[in-house]
Write an enzyme that holds these catalytic residues in place. Structure first.
Site, PDB file in Angstrom:
ATOM      1  CB  CYS A   2      11.087  59.848 -55.728  1.00  0.00           C
ATOM      2  SG  CYS A   2      12.639  60.131 -54.411  1.00  0.00           S
ATOM      3  N   GLY A  28       7.943  55.791 -52.534  1.00  0.00           N
ATOM      4  CA  GLY A  28       8.571  56.618 -51.321  1.00  0.00           C
ATOM      5  C   GLY A  28       7.932  56.655 -50.113  1.00  0.00           C
ATOM      6  CG  ASN A 102      11.203  59.362 -60.033  1.00  0.00           C
ATOM      7  OD1 ASN A 102      10.345  58.974 -60.605  1.00  0.00           O
ATOM      8  ND2 ASN A 102      11.887  58.811 -58.989  1.00  0.00           N
ATOM      9  N   GLY A 103      14.340  60.571 -59.377  1.00  0.00           N
ATOM     10  CA  GLY A 103      15.688  60.047 -60.199  1.00  0.00           C
ATOM     11  C   GLY A 103      16.928  60.385 -59.425  1.00  0.00           C
ATOM     12  CE1 TYR A 244       9.735  46.209 -54.892  1.00  0.00           C
ATOM     13  CE2 TYR A 244      10.757  47.969 -55.305  1.00  0.00           C
ATOM     14  CZ  TYR A 244      10.110  47.269 -54.317  1.00  0.00           C
ATOM     15  OH  TYR A 244      10.112  47.715 -52.956  1.00  0.00           O
TER      16      TYR A 244
HETATM   17  O1  LIG Z   1      16.062  40.297 -51.727  1.00  0.00           O
HETATM   18  P1  LIG Z   1      15.595  41.493 -51.122  1.00  0.00           P
HETATM   19  O2  LIG Z   1      16.771  42.508 -50.689  1.00  0.00           O
HETATM   20  O3  LIG Z   1      14.974  41.162 -49.836  1.00  0.00           O
HETATM   21  O4  LIG Z   1      14.453  42.346 -51.928  1.00  0.00           O
HETATM   22  C1  LIG Z   1      13.793  41.815 -52.781  1.00  0.00           C
HETATM   23  C2  LIG Z   1      12.495  42.001 -52.153  1.00  0.00           C
HETATM   24  O5  LIG Z   1      11.936  43.240 -52.110  1.00  0.00           O
HETATM   25  C3  LIG Z   1      10.728  43.389 -52.742  1.00  0.00           C
HETATM   26  O6  LIG Z   1       9.604  43.252 -52.055  1.00  0.00           O
HETATM   27  P2  LIG Z   1       8.810  44.534 -51.052  1.00  0.00           P
HETATM   28  O7  LIG Z   1       8.480  44.191 -49.736  1.00  0.00           O
HETATM   29  O8  LIG Z   1       9.579  45.988 -50.976  1.00  0.00           O
HETATM   30  O9  LIG Z   1       7.746  44.937 -51.973  1.00  0.00           O
HETATM   31  P3  LIG Z   1       6.324  44.694 -52.243  1.00  0.00           P
HETATM   32  O10 LIG Z   1       5.632  44.620 -51.150  1.00  0.00           O
HETATM   33  O11 LIG Z   1       5.605  45.711 -53.199  1.00  0.00           O
HETATM   34  O12 LIG Z   1       6.705  43.424 -53.170  1.00  0.00           O
HETATM   35  C4  LIG Z   1      10.603  42.432 -53.806  1.00  0.00           C
HETATM   36  O13 LIG Z   1       9.460  42.380 -54.204  1.00  0.00           O
HETATM   37  C5  LIG Z   1      11.208  41.536 -53.255  1.00  0.00           C
HETATM   38  O14 LIG Z   1      10.282  40.541 -52.571  1.00  0.00           O
HETATM   39  N1  LIG Z   2      14.371  58.124 -55.376  1.00  0.00           N
HETATM   40  C1  LIG Z   2      14.196  59.351 -55.900  1.00  0.00           C
HETATM   41  O1  LIG Z   2      13.836  59.613 -56.995  1.00  0.00           O
HETATM   42  C2  LIG Z   2      15.115  60.239 -55.375  1.00  0.00           C
HETATM   43  C3  LIG Z   2      15.344  61.735 -55.586  1.00  0.00           C
HETATM   44  C4  LIG Z   2      16.477  62.378 -54.913  1.00  0.00           C
HETATM   45  N2  LIG Z   2      17.817  61.867 -55.851  1.00  0.00           N
HETATM   46  C5  LIG Z   2      16.747  62.140 -53.463  1.00  0.00           C
HETATM   47  O2  LIG Z   2      17.390  61.217 -53.130  1.00  0.00           O
HETATM   48  O3  LIG Z   2      16.039  62.922 -52.770  1.00  0.00           O
END
Ligand SMILES: O=P(O)(O)OC[C@H]1O[C@H](OP(=O)(O)OP(=O)(O)O)[C@H](O)[C@@H]1O
Ligand SMILES: NC(=O)CC[C@H](N)C(=O)O
Length: 462
Positions: A2, A28, A102-103, A244
Site C-alpha cells: 500500500c 499497490g 499502509n501496514g 523489493y
Molecule cells: O518468487 P516469486 O513468488 O515469483 O516472487 C519473486 C519475484 O517477484 C518480484 O518481482 P515483481 O514482478 O513483483 O516486481 P518487479 O517488477 O518490481 O521486479 C521479485 O522481484 C521477484 O522477481
Molecule cells: N498492504 C497494506 O498496507 C494493506 C493495508 C490494509 N491492511 C489493507 O489490507 O487494506
C-alpha cells in the site's frame, strides 16, 4: 504494501494527490481512492484498478477542497474488493473521518470480534476499519485523544493518514515498520507520502521522515506533533522495503534505495561469486540495481538480457497465484542476441514462491544460454510477514520447505546463491540489523505481544 499520500493547504489538493498516487502505484495495484475536504465536508471516490484508469478530470473536479488523502491498495487483510478499497470513509457522532493505512494490524481479528459483540456493524473486512470503530467509541475529549486511545489498542504495522473536515493527521507506529515522510511545497502546503518519489514528482521538498510513534496534526496551516504518542521499544523498519518494495529513486529510512540495492549486489558478488560467467543480467525492475552492483564488484560485464513489458505491473503483488503465474510470461522476454552462447549470471532481489525464477531460467536457457547462475540479493524468504506483505503461510514460501540445492533444481539453475543475512545488514548500513525487522528471513518476529500474535497466527496458517 500500500501507498498513502496526503496534502493540506493547496487549492489543487485532489489533483496533486492523484499525481502522488501515480508515483506510488508500485506499492499497490488493486484499488485506489481519494477523499478530499473543502473544510465543511468530505467527498470520496474509490474504485478497483489503477490510478490512471480510475481518475480523470471530471472525477477530480468532484473532489474539491484544500486537503485530500489517497491510497493505492495491495490487500493484506480483507479481500481485493471495492468494499475494502481505501481511504475508508465514515460519518460518526464527532463528524466525518477518512483513513488511509499502509501496514497490517496483527490483533484486528480479536478487536473486531469484541467490537461486534458490542454491537458494531462493520462495512469492510479490512483490518483498518477497527481503528475507526475504536475512535468513534472513545470517550476521550479531542479528536487526537480519541485517535491515540484507539491506536494504543491496536498492534502491528501502521503508517496512517486521517482526514477530517478541518484536520490532516499522520501517524507512524512505534516500531516504524512502514515508511512515511513529510514534505512541504514552495507555496507552503504540507505533504505526506509513503515514499519520497511522490514528493519529487510534485516538486515538494522533503522535510523529514515521521518518527516511530509520532502523531502529527496539521490544522489551518499549523503543524503540531506529539512524539512519541507511544514509546518505541525498539525499531523495526521493514528490510523488505529496501530489498523489493520501494522505488529505487526514493530515499527510505535515510538511505537511497538505489545505492542500498547496489551495495546488496556488490556484497552478493563477494559472497556468491560466479567466476567463470561471461555476463551479468538483471531481472527487471527490482533486480537491476543489485545486478549493476554485482557486475561492478565482479568485473563481469552487465548487459540487458531481459526486456520488461511496460504494460504489466508487479507480479509478486498480484493477489491470485493463477494471475501471477501468467503475469511472468507476459511481462518478461529474453534478448536472444545478448544471451546466446553465454554463461549468464542472473540477479534478482528475491525468490518468494519461486514462480518468477523458474520461468526466467527456462526462458534464458531457451534463448541459448550455456549456463544460468542465479544470484539473489536477499536471504531465503522463509517466514511469513504479518506486518503488510501478503505471504500469510509458510506453505507458499519455497525456501521454508526446500534447501538452496533443491530450489536450484526446481528453478533449473546451474547454481543458486543468496546473500547472507549478515551481508544484507552491511548493505543497509546496520550490520547488527537492530533497527530493522528481518522476520521474513530470520523468523525473529518483533518483540512483545506482536511477536506472540504473529507466531500464533503462523501456527494457525502453517
Ligand atoms: O518468487 P516469486 O513468488 O515469483 O516472487 C519473486 C519475484 O517477484 C518480484 O518481482 P515483481 O514482478 O513483483 O516486481 P518487479 O517488477 O518490481 O521486479 C521479485 O522481484 C521477484 O522477481
Ligand atoms: N498492504 C497494506 O498496507 C494493506 C493495508 C490494509 N491492511 C489493507 O489490507 O487494506
Amino acid at each position: 504494501m500500500c501507498g498513502i499520500f496526503g496534502i493540506t493547504g493547496h487549492a489543487e489538493a485532489s489533483n496533486l494527490t492523484y499525481l502522488g498516487l501515480h508515483a506510488l502505484q508500485h506499492r499497490g495495484q488493486e484499488s485506489a481512492g481519494i477523499v478530499a475536504s473543502d473544510g465543511h465536508g468530505l467527498r470520496a471516490h474509490r474504485q478497483m484498478g489503477l490510478v490512471a484508469d480510475i481518475f480523470d478530470a471530471p472525477v477530480l473536479a468532484g473532489l474539491p477542497g484544500q486537503s485530500a488523502i489517497g491510497h493505492v491498495r495491495y490487500s493484506t487483510a480483507g479481500g481485493s474488493q471495492l468494499k475494502n478499497a481505501q481511504p475508508l470513509f465514515v460519518q460518526y457522532a464527532g463528524g466525518q473521518c477518512a483513513i488511509a493505512h499502509n501496514g497490517n494490524l496483527v490483533n484486528a481479528a480479536a478487536l473486531k470480534e469484541k467490537l461486534e459483540a458490542d454491537g458494531a456493524i462493520f462495512q469492510s473486512d479490512a483490518d483498518t476499519e477497527v481503528i475507526l470503530h475504536l475512535l468513534a467509541r472513545s470517550r476521550q475529549g479531542s479528536f487526537e485523544q480519541k485517535l491515540v486511545e484507539a491506536l494504543r489498542k491496536v498492534e502491528g504495522a501502521y503508517s496512517l493518514l486521517v482526514l477530517t473536515e478541518n484536520k490532516l493527521v499522520a501517524v507512524r507506529d512505534p516500531l516504524g515498520i512502514r515508511p512515511l515522510v513529510l514534505g512541504r511545497m514552495k507555496e507552503g502546503a504540507y505533504v505526506l507520502a509513503s515514499e519520497t518519489t511522490a514528493l519529487d514528482l510534485i516538486e515538494a521538498d522533503v522535510v523529514r521522515e515521521l518518527e516511530p510513534g509520532e502523531l502529527l496534526v496539521i490544522e489551518n496551516g499549523v503543524m503540531r506533533t506529539s512524539k512519541p504518542f507511544a514509546e518505541p521499544a525498539r525499531l523495526g523498519r521493514c528490510i523488505f522495503e529496501q530489498v523489493y518494495f520501494a522505488r529505487p529513486d526514493s530515499v527510505l529510512f535515510g538511505n537511497s534505495v538505489y545505492e542500498v540495492r547496489k551495495r546488496m549486489g556488490m556484497q552478493l558478488a563477494r559472497e556468491q561469486p560466479a567466476p567463470d560467467a561471461d555476463l551479468v543480467i538483471a531481472v527487471p525492475d527490482s533486480g537491476v540495481a543489485a545486478a549493476i552492483g554485482f557486475s561492478q564488484q565482479s568485473g563481469i560485464p552487465y548487459d540487458v538480457g531481459l526486456i520488461r513489458s511496460h504494460y504489466v505491473g508487479r507480479t509478486f503483488i498480484e493477489p491470485q497465484q493463477s494471475i501471477r503465474h501468467f503475469g511472468v510470461k507476459l511481462k518478461l522476454s529474453a534478448v536472444r542476441n545478448v544471451i546466446k552462447g553465454k554463461r549468464v549470471v542472473v540477479v534478482d532481489d528475491s525468490i518468494v514462491r519461486g514462480t518468477t525464477s523458474r520461468k526466467i531460467v527456462k526462458m534464458i536457457k531457451a534463448a541459448g544460454a550455456l549456463e544460468v547462475h542465479l544470484r539473489i540479493s536477499s536471504p531465503p524468504t522463509k517466514w511469513p510477514c504479518f506486518y503488510g506483505i501478503d505471504t500469510p503461510s509458510r506453505q507458499e514460501l519455497i525456501a521454508a520447505s526446500h534447501s538452496t540445492d533443491e530450489i536450484a533444481r526446481y528453478v533449473t539453475a546451474d547454481s543458486l546463491g543468496y546473500i547472507s543475512i549478515e551481508g544484507l545488514g552491511e548493505a543497509v548500513g546496520d550490520p547488527s540489523r537492530g533497527s530493522f525487522c528481518t522476520a521474513c528471513f530470520s523468523g525473529q518476529y518483533l518483540l512483545g505481544e506482536m511477536a506472540g500474535s504473529a507466531q500464533e497466527a503462523n501456527k494457525l496458517t502453517a
